[in-house]
Scaffold this motif. Structure first.
Motif, PDB file in Angstrom:
ATOM      1  N   THR A 265       0.863  -1.211  -0.105  1.00  0.00           N
ATOM      2  CA  THR A 265      -0.078   0.009  -0.190  1.00  0.00           C
ATOM      3  C   THR A 265       0.945   1.370  -0.052  1.00  0.00           C
ATOM      4  O   THR A 265       2.101   1.215   0.647  1.00  0.00           O
ATOM      5  N   SER A 266       0.501   2.302  -0.734  1.00  0.00           N
ATOM      6  CA  SER A 266       1.214   3.565  -0.880  1.00  0.00           C
ATOM      7  C   SER A 266       0.948   4.356   0.698  1.00  0.00           C
ATOM      8  O   SER A 266      -0.092   3.922   1.233  1.00  0.00           O
ATOM      9  N   VAL A 267       1.639   5.204   0.742  1.00  0.00           N
ATOM     10  CA  VAL A 267       1.634   6.089   2.153  1.00  0.00           C
ATOM     11  C   VAL A 267       1.509   7.483   1.711  1.00  0.00           C
ATOM     12  O   VAL A 267       2.228   7.999   0.903  1.00  0.00           O
ATOM     13  N   LEU A 268       0.659   8.381   2.338  1.00  0.00           N
ATOM     14  CA  LEU A 268       0.517   9.640   2.062  1.00  0.00           C
ATOM     15  C   LEU A 268       1.648  10.528   2.898  1.00  0.00           C
ATOM     16  O   LEU A 268       2.197   9.890   4.074  1.00  0.00           O
ATOM     17  N   LEU A 269       1.961  11.661   2.410  1.00  0.00           N
ATOM     18  CA  LEU A 269       3.160  12.463   3.295  1.00  0.00           C
ATOM     19  C   LEU A 269       2.478  12.836   4.630  1.00  0.00           C
ATOM     20  O   LEU A 269       3.047  12.973   5.601  1.00  0.00           O
ATOM     21  N   THR A 270       1.224  13.126   4.785  1.00  0.00           N
ATOM     22  CA  THR A 270       0.336  13.576   5.832  1.00  0.00           C
ATOM     23  C   THR A 270       0.536  12.255   7.245  1.00  0.00           C
ATOM     24  O   THR A 270       0.884  12.865   8.215  1.00  0.00           O
ATOM     25  N   ARG A 271       0.462  11.168   6.648  1.00  0.00           N
ATOM     26  CA  ARG A 271       0.284   9.814   7.481  1.00  0.00           C
ATOM     27  C   ARG A 271       1.820   9.888   8.111  1.00  0.00           C
ATOM     28  O   ARG A 271       2.006   9.569   9.234  1.00  0.00           O
ATOM     29  N   LEU A 272       3.149   9.975   7.034  1.00  0.00           N
ATOM     30  CA  LEU A 272       4.102   9.835   7.702  1.00  0.00           C
ATOM     31  C   LEU A 272       4.570  11.189   8.729  1.00  0.00           C
ATOM     32  O   LEU A 272       5.171  10.818   9.610  1.00  0.00           O
ATOM     33  N   ALA A 273       4.068  12.160   8.311  1.00  0.00           N
ATOM     34  CA  ALA A 273       4.408  13.434   9.167  1.00  0.00           C
ATOM     35  C   ALA A 273       3.522  13.156  10.717  1.00  0.00           C
ATOM     36  O   ALA A 273       4.134  13.213  11.706  1.00  0.00           O
ATOM     37  N   ILE A 274       2.145  12.796  10.828  1.00  0.00           N
ATOM     38  CA  ILE A 274       1.718  12.347  11.912  1.00  0.00           C
ATOM     39  C   ILE A 274       2.371  11.311  12.813  1.00  0.00           C
ATOM     40  O   ILE A 274       2.636  11.521  14.014  1.00  0.00           O
ATOM     41  N   ASP A 275       2.743   9.966  12.105  1.00  0.00           N
ATOM     42  CA  ASP A 275       3.471   9.145  12.959  1.00  0.00           C
ATOM     43  C   ASP A 275       4.852   9.454  13.519  1.00  0.00           C
ATOM     44  O   ASP A 275       5.434   9.064  14.493  1.00  0.00           O
ATOM     45  N   LEU A 276       5.762  10.136  12.545  1.00  0.00           N
ATOM     46  CA  LEU A 276       6.947  10.850  12.963  1.00  0.00           C
ATOM     47  C   LEU A 276       6.604  11.951  14.210  1.00  0.00           C
ATOM     48  O   LEU A 276       7.279  11.835  15.107  1.00  0.00           O
ATOM     49  N   ALA A 277       5.739  12.547  14.206  1.00  0.00           N
ATOM     50  CA  ALA A 277       5.304  13.715  15.145  1.00  0.00           C
ATOM     51  C   ALA A 277       4.893  12.859  16.479  1.00  0.00           C
ATOM     52  O   ALA A 277       5.470  13.329  17.468  1.00  0.00           O
ATOM     53  N   ALA A 278       4.477  11.580  16.543  1.00  0.00           N
ATOM     54  CA  ALA A 278       4.209  10.856  17.565  1.00  0.00           C
ATOM     55  C   ALA A 278       5.490  10.563  18.353  1.00  0.00           C
ATOM     56  O   ALA A 278       5.306  10.444  19.588  1.00  0.00           O
ATOM     57  N   SER A 279       6.372  10.300  17.662  1.00  0.00           N
ATOM     58  CA  SER A 279       7.821   9.673  18.143  1.00  0.00           C
ATOM     59  C   SER A 279       8.482  11.005  18.541  1.00  0.00           C
ATOM     60  O   SER A 279       9.600  10.865  19.441  1.00  0.00           O
ATOM     61  N   HIS A 280       8.301  12.168  18.126  1.00  0.00           N
ATOM     62  CA  HIS A 280       9.247  13.353  18.252  1.00  0.00           C
ATOM     63  C   HIS A 280       8.040  14.359  18.717  1.00  0.00           C
ATOM     64  O   HIS A 280       7.788  15.225  17.820  1.00  0.00           O
ATOM     65  N   PRO A 281       7.652  14.446  19.922  1.00  0.00           N
ATOM     66  CA  PRO A 281       6.722  15.612  20.268  1.00  0.00           C
ATOM     67  C   PRO A 281       7.229  17.119  19.901  1.00  0.00           C
ATOM     68  O   PRO A 281       6.301  17.960  19.780  1.00  0.00           O
ATOM     69  N   SER A 282       8.377  17.337  20.267  1.00  0.00           N
ATOM     70  CA  SER A 282       9.006  18.569  20.007  1.00  0.00           C
ATOM     71  C   SER A 282       9.238  19.184  18.516  1.00  0.00           C
ATOM     72  O   SER A 282       9.558  20.090  18.101  1.00  0.00           O
TER      73      SER A 282
ATOM     74  N   PRO B 151      -0.301  13.574  -2.259  1.00  0.00           N
ATOM     75  CA  PRO B 151       1.373  13.625  -2.454  1.00  0.00           C
ATOM     76  C   PRO B 151       1.535  12.594  -1.424  1.00  0.00           C
ATOM     77  O   PRO B 151       1.220  12.382  -0.329  1.00  0.00           O
ATOM     78  N   GLY B 152       2.231  11.694  -1.852  1.00  0.00           N
ATOM     79  CA  GLY B 152       3.151  10.578  -0.998  1.00  0.00           C
ATOM     80  C   GLY B 152       3.940   9.661  -1.541  1.00  0.00           C
ATOM     81  O   GLY B 152       4.541  10.154  -2.849  1.00  0.00           O
ATOM     82  N   VAL B 153       4.139   8.277  -1.115  1.00  0.00           N
ATOM     83  CA  VAL B 153       5.175   7.400  -1.664  1.00  0.00           C
ATOM     84  C   VAL B 153       4.601   6.342  -2.132  1.00  0.00           C
ATOM     85  O   VAL B 153       3.722   5.723  -1.315  1.00  0.00           O
ATOM     86  N   HIS B 154       4.723   5.944  -3.418  1.00  0.00           N
ATOM     87  CA  HIS B 154       4.405   4.596  -3.956  1.00  0.00           C
ATOM     88  C   HIS B 154       4.983   3.589  -3.245  1.00  0.00           C
ATOM     89  O   HIS B 154       6.154   3.623  -3.233  1.00  0.00           O
ATOM     90  N   HIS B 155       4.381   2.516  -3.178  1.00  0.00           N
ATOM     91  CA  HIS B 155       5.139   1.180  -2.562  1.00  0.00           C
ATOM     92  C   HIS B 155       6.245   0.746  -3.395  1.00  0.00           C
ATOM     93  O   HIS B 155       7.112   0.306  -2.776  1.00  0.00           O
TER      94      HIS B 155
ATOM     95  N   VAL C  34       8.867  10.801  -4.095  1.00  0.00           N
ATOM     96  CA  VAL C  34       7.721  11.393  -3.949  1.00  0.00           C
ATOM     97  C   VAL C  34       7.060  11.813  -4.963  1.00  0.00           C
ATOM     98  O   VAL C  34       7.414  12.576  -6.005  1.00  0.00           O
ATOM     99  N   ARG C  35       5.825  11.224  -5.086  1.00  0.00           N
ATOM    100  CA  ARG C  35       4.757  11.455  -6.193  1.00  0.00           C
ATOM    101  C   ARG C  35       3.727  12.381  -5.757  1.00  0.00           C
ATOM    102  O   ARG C  35       3.225  12.511  -4.592  1.00  0.00           O
ATOM    103  N   ASP C  36       3.297  13.274  -6.754  1.00  0.00           N
ATOM    104  CA  ASP C  36       2.301  14.385  -6.337  1.00  0.00           C
ATOM    105  C   ASP C  36       0.979  13.498  -6.251  1.00  0.00           C
ATOM    106  O   ASP C  36       0.047  14.290  -5.472  1.00  0.00           O
ATOM    107  N   GLY C  37       0.661  12.400  -6.693  1.00  0.00           N
ATOM    108  CA  GLY C  37      -0.597  11.784  -6.350  1.00  0.00           C
ATOM    109  C   GLY C  37      -0.206  10.211  -6.450  1.00  0.00           C
ATOM    110  O   GLY C  37      -0.105   9.400  -7.272  1.00  0.00           O
ATOM    111  N   VAL C  38      -0.874   9.732  -5.208  1.00  0.00           N
ATOM    112  CA  VAL C  38      -0.938   8.223  -5.153  1.00  0.00           C
ATOM    113  C   VAL C  38      -2.310   8.007  -4.308  1.00  0.00           C
ATOM    114  O   VAL C  38      -2.693   8.767  -3.705  1.00  0.00           O
TER     115      VAL C  38
END
Length: 332
Positions: free
Chosen positions: A218-235, A266-270, A254-258
């Motif tokens: 499955t492909s992944v959106l940039l927003t999903r990556l940002a949310i998961d990374l922020a959970a590990s790095h609160p600051s 915008p996200g990353v194709h698998h 990074v592709r403009d549409g997945v």
């Protein structure tokens, strides 16, 4: 993305695409009551366009408070001054009432009546009434009164919205500043030691997270990556622009549409996720994964090995930043 507005527009486009997909699924519900309830709930959660995000009553109230702050401060000073003057006047009035001679007492009380201080609200109201009467007597002002009032209100609302969406600089009280300046250096060192260290995601960590999310094809959106990374790095302040930079450093396209289960955008194709780095040491035997720490030699003892998962389709790979750890991921 060149600026914050472009980034906000991209995030809004992703959220709007996901919202429309949810609405399409809700419209396919057969039960009329459930369909109406789902559509009504989605109508309240429609993403707000960045252009209209600042047009809120909260921002208007915040801007009004900031615009009226000098007036309120002046009113508080005038009210305190009036209270002091009134207290002094009442003291003189009480002294005048104790005069034994009736004629002198009446004369003193009459003089004090004319000297009684006027409340600042009454003074302001009188000035406003006089100004309104004077302006109403001018034909040009009376003819364009509607335009003047409308223009004034429009300008006030615009300025209030601008101030309401602008972060005001925090003011440090003078007493607190002096207290901190007089504090001993040892206390400052202790406070600095107690503060948690700020951490930011690394390209290797971003690569690992992307590979784990895209392991099932499955492909992944940039927003999903940002949310998961922020959970590990609160600051760390999450943003798709920062995620793009981390993915670029990790060599991930990074592709403009997945198309993803979370929506399209915008996200990353698998297929663009490169494989995780292979272990530097020789490959372990099937069914056994070495767990050797830094500075230790590998051996075949049973207490140094961990059995691989029994489920098919899973593989174990070394951790990219911590050599003494391994990761179990689903093979595509």
């Amino acid at each position: 993305m060149d600026n914050h507005l472009a980034e906000s527009l991209a995030v809004h486009a992703e959220a709007l695409a996901a919202w429309r997909e949810c609405r399409t699924k809700a419209q396919q519900i057969e039960d009329p009551e459930e369909r109406a309830a789902a559509l009504a709930d989605l109508a309240t959660r429609r993403p707000v366009h960045p252009y209209f995000g600042g047009l809120s009553l909260t921002a208007l109230r915040r801007g009004n408070r900031r615009m009226l702050a000098p007036v309120r401060a002046r009113h508080a000073d005038a009210k305190a001054e009036h209270a002091e003057t009134l207290a002094a006047w009442k003291k003189r009035h009480s002294t005048a009432q104790q005069i034994e001679d009736p004629e002198k007492r009446d004369a003193a009380l009459d003089a004090l009546k004319r000297e009684r201080p006027t409340h600042p609200v009454l003074v302001a109201t009188g000035c406003a009434v006089v100004a309104a009467v004077v302006l109403a007597g001018i034909p040009a002002v009376r003819h364009y009164a509607g335009v003047v009032v409308t223009s004034g209100l429009t300008l006030w609302v615009i300025v209030a919205l601008i101030l309401g969406n602008t972060t005001a600089p925090e003011k440090t009280p003078k007493a607190l500043t002096e207290k901190v300046a007089d504090a001993p250096a040892d206390d400052a060192d202790e406070d600095q030691e107690e503060e948690p260290e700020t951490t930011v995601p690394t390209p290797a960590e971003t690569h690992l997270l992307t590979a784990s999310l895209a392991a099932g094809g499955t492909s992944v959106l940039l927003t999903r990556l940002a949310i998961d990374l922020a959970a590990s790095h609160p600051s760390w302040e999450p943003s798709t622009k920062a995620v793009r930079t981390l993915l670029s450093e990790a060599g991930i396209r990074v592709r403009d549409g997945v198309r993803t289960p979370d929506g399209n955008g915008p996200g990353v194709h698998h297929e663009d996720v490169p494989p995780l780095p292979s272990p530097s040491e020789s490959a372990p035997l099937p069914g056994v994964v070495a767990n050797v720490g830094a500075g230790q030699s590998a051996n075949a003892n049973a207490n140094n090995t961990i059995e691989a998962p029994a489920q098919e389709g899973f593989i174990t790979v070394p951790h990219p930043t911590e050599p003494n750890r391994t990761i179990v991921v689903h093979a595509a």
